[in-house]
Design a protein around this motif. Structure first.
Motif, PDB file in Angstrom:
ATOM      1  N   LEU A   1       0.827  -1.207   0.000  1.00 29.97           N
ATOM      2  CA  LEU A   1       0.000   0.000   0.000  1.00 29.97           C
ATOM      3  C   LEU A   1       0.861   1.256   0.000  1.00 29.97           C
ATOM      4  O   LEU A   1       0.472   2.283  -0.574  1.00 29.97           O
ATOM      5  N   ALA A   2       2.022   1.187   0.654  1.00 20.07           N
ATOM      6  CA  ALA A   2       2.913   2.350   0.678  1.00 20.07           C
ATOM      7  C   ALA A   2       3.363   2.715  -0.727  1.00 20.07           C
ATOM      8  O   ALA A   2       3.447   3.899  -1.083  1.00 20.07           O
ATOM      9  N   ALA A   3       3.651   1.697  -1.542  1.00 20.51           N
ATOM     10  CA  ALA A   3       4.045   1.954  -2.928  1.00 20.51           C
ATOM     11  C   ALA A   3       2.902   2.585  -3.710  1.00 20.51           C
ATOM     12  O   ALA A   3       3.116   3.477  -4.545  1.00 20.51           O
TER      13      ALA A   3
ATOM     14  N   ALA B   1       0.327   7.376  -6.215  1.00 21.11           N
ATOM     15  CA  ALA B   1      -0.809   8.293  -6.315  1.00 21.11           C
ATOM     16  C   ALA B   1      -0.366   9.755  -6.293  1.00 21.11           C
ATOM     17  O   ALA B   1      -1.049  10.623  -6.841  1.00 21.11           O
ATOM     18  N   PHE B   2       0.776  10.029  -5.654  1.00 20.87           N
ATOM     19  CA  PHE B   2       1.271  11.405  -5.572  1.00 20.87           C
ATOM     20  C   PHE B   2       2.527  11.597  -6.417  1.00 20.87           C
ATOM     21  O   PHE B   2       3.354  12.463  -6.127  1.00 20.87           O
ATOM     22  N   GLU B   3       2.653  10.801  -7.467  1.00 21.32           N
ATOM     23  CA  GLU B   3       3.837  10.861  -8.320  1.00 21.32           C
ATOM     24  C   GLU B   3       4.015  12.232  -8.961  1.00 21.32           C
ATOM     25  O   GLU B   3       5.126  12.772  -9.030  1.00 21.32           O
TER      26      GLU B   3
ATOM     27  N   ASP C   1       3.558   2.899   7.796  1.00 24.72           N
ATOM     28  CA  ASP C   1       4.292   3.215   6.569  1.00 24.72           C
ATOM     29  C   ASP C   1       3.385   3.857   5.521  1.00 24.72           C
ATOM     30  O   ASP C   1       3.724   4.890   4.935  1.00 24.72           O
ATOM     31  N   SER C   2       2.244   3.246   5.269  1.00 28.81           N
ATOM     32  CA  SER C   2       1.355   3.757   4.223  1.00 28.81           C
ATOM     33  C   SER C   2       0.584   4.992   4.686  1.00 28.81           C
ATOM     34  O   SER C   2       0.502   5.992   3.965  1.00 28.81           O
TER      35      SER C   2
ATOM     36  N   TYR D   1       1.713  12.837   5.173  1.00 29.32           N
ATOM     37  CA  TYR D   1       2.759  13.743   4.686  1.00 29.32           C
ATOM     38  C   TYR D   1       2.348  14.423   3.383  1.00 29.32           C
ATOM     39  O   TYR D   1       2.467  15.650   3.236  1.00 29.32           O
ATOM     40  N   PHE D   2       1.847  13.646   2.441  1.00 35.04           N
ATOM     41  CA  PHE D   2       1.466  14.207   1.148  1.00 35.04           C
ATOM     42  C   PHE D   2       0.249  15.134   1.265  1.00 35.04           C
ATOM     43  O   PHE D   2       0.174  16.164   0.580  1.00 35.04           O
ATOM     44  N   LEU D   3      -0.700  14.784   2.105  1.00 31.69           N
ATOM     45  CA  LEU D   3      -1.879  15.636   2.277  1.00 31.69           C
ATOM     46  C   LEU D   3      -1.510  16.960   2.942  1.00 31.69           C
ATOM     47  O   LEU D   3      -2.037  18.024   2.569  1.00 31.69           O
TER      48      LEU D   3
END
Length: 214
Positions: A61-63, A68-70, A197-198, A204-206
């Motif tokens: 799921l972490a990957a 998703a935020f690439e 991890d996920s 962080y991204f949000l």
């Protein structure tokens, strides 16, 4: 001079182990030193491999979160510099919480019914520690050319949230494992790491999207 602890668990400690971890774990506590030397590698793999396979699927799921935020990472490469820090800190603080609660259960200091106390203490402690480390990173961002102050602010906000979340899971999973009749030493720590991890990356991204207006 190096000394070895060869003490035998007391009857009281064995009774606590039976109460919180089940009869099998109590027997393991009594014979752990001898049994481990007799166990074959195949037996060790059988005992742990199944759970690790389940957790491995969860780690995928972490990957997916990173994928998703690439586009965000392409536009703001410096965000990727802090990914190991976010994941590592979440795993470290959650593991500390996990080990503390497992030890307290084994010693009889707490029981699953004390979950509210565990939640309160671990969340507050995690927030404080994450906030302190976040301020360090924020200050560091002003003197490091590889990271802007804006990304430093993202990390400073993310760390206390991730730390609080990791401590919460690290504290609750041992209690849930005991309640379900599972051995928390085998299940709770890997499960906590898998979740942190996920979800830590997602937090962080949000936060980055809000702070940086992406």
């Amino acid at each position: 001079m190096v000394t070895l602890d060869v003490s035998v668990p007391s009857p009281r400690s064995l009774e606590k182990a039976r109460l919180f971890f089940g009869e099998d774990a109590a027997a393991a506590a009594h014979e752990e030193k001898e049994d481990y030397r007799r166990d074959s590698i195949v037996q060790l793999v059988k005992a742990r491999g199944g759970w690790l396979a389940v957790f491995f699927v969860g780690l995928m799921l972490a990957a997916l979160v990173v994928e998703a935020f690439e586009s965000m990472l392409r536009e703001h490469v410096e965000l990727s510099f802090m990914l190991p820090l976010i994941i590592g800190h979440g795993g470290n603080t959650g593991s500390q919480s996990n080990a503390t609660i497992i030890r307290s259960l084994a010693l009889g200091h707490i029981k699953p019914a004390d979950w509210l106390t565990v939640v309160w203490k671990e969340c507050v402690a995690g927030t404080w520690m994450g906030g302190a480390l976040g301020l360090v990173i924020l200050g560091f961002s002003y003197i490091w050319s590889g990271m802007s102050a804006q990304v430093g602010l993202v990390v400073a906000i993310s760390l206390p949230i991730v730390s609080c979340w990791a401590n919460l899971l690290g504290g609750l999973f041992p209690l849930l494992s005991v309640q379900m009749g599972l051995n928390p030493a085998v299940t709770s720590a890997p499960l906590m790491t898998t979740c942190v991890d996920s979800t830590g990356l997602l937090i962080y991204f949000l936060v980055a999207k809000v702070v940086m207006g992406i």
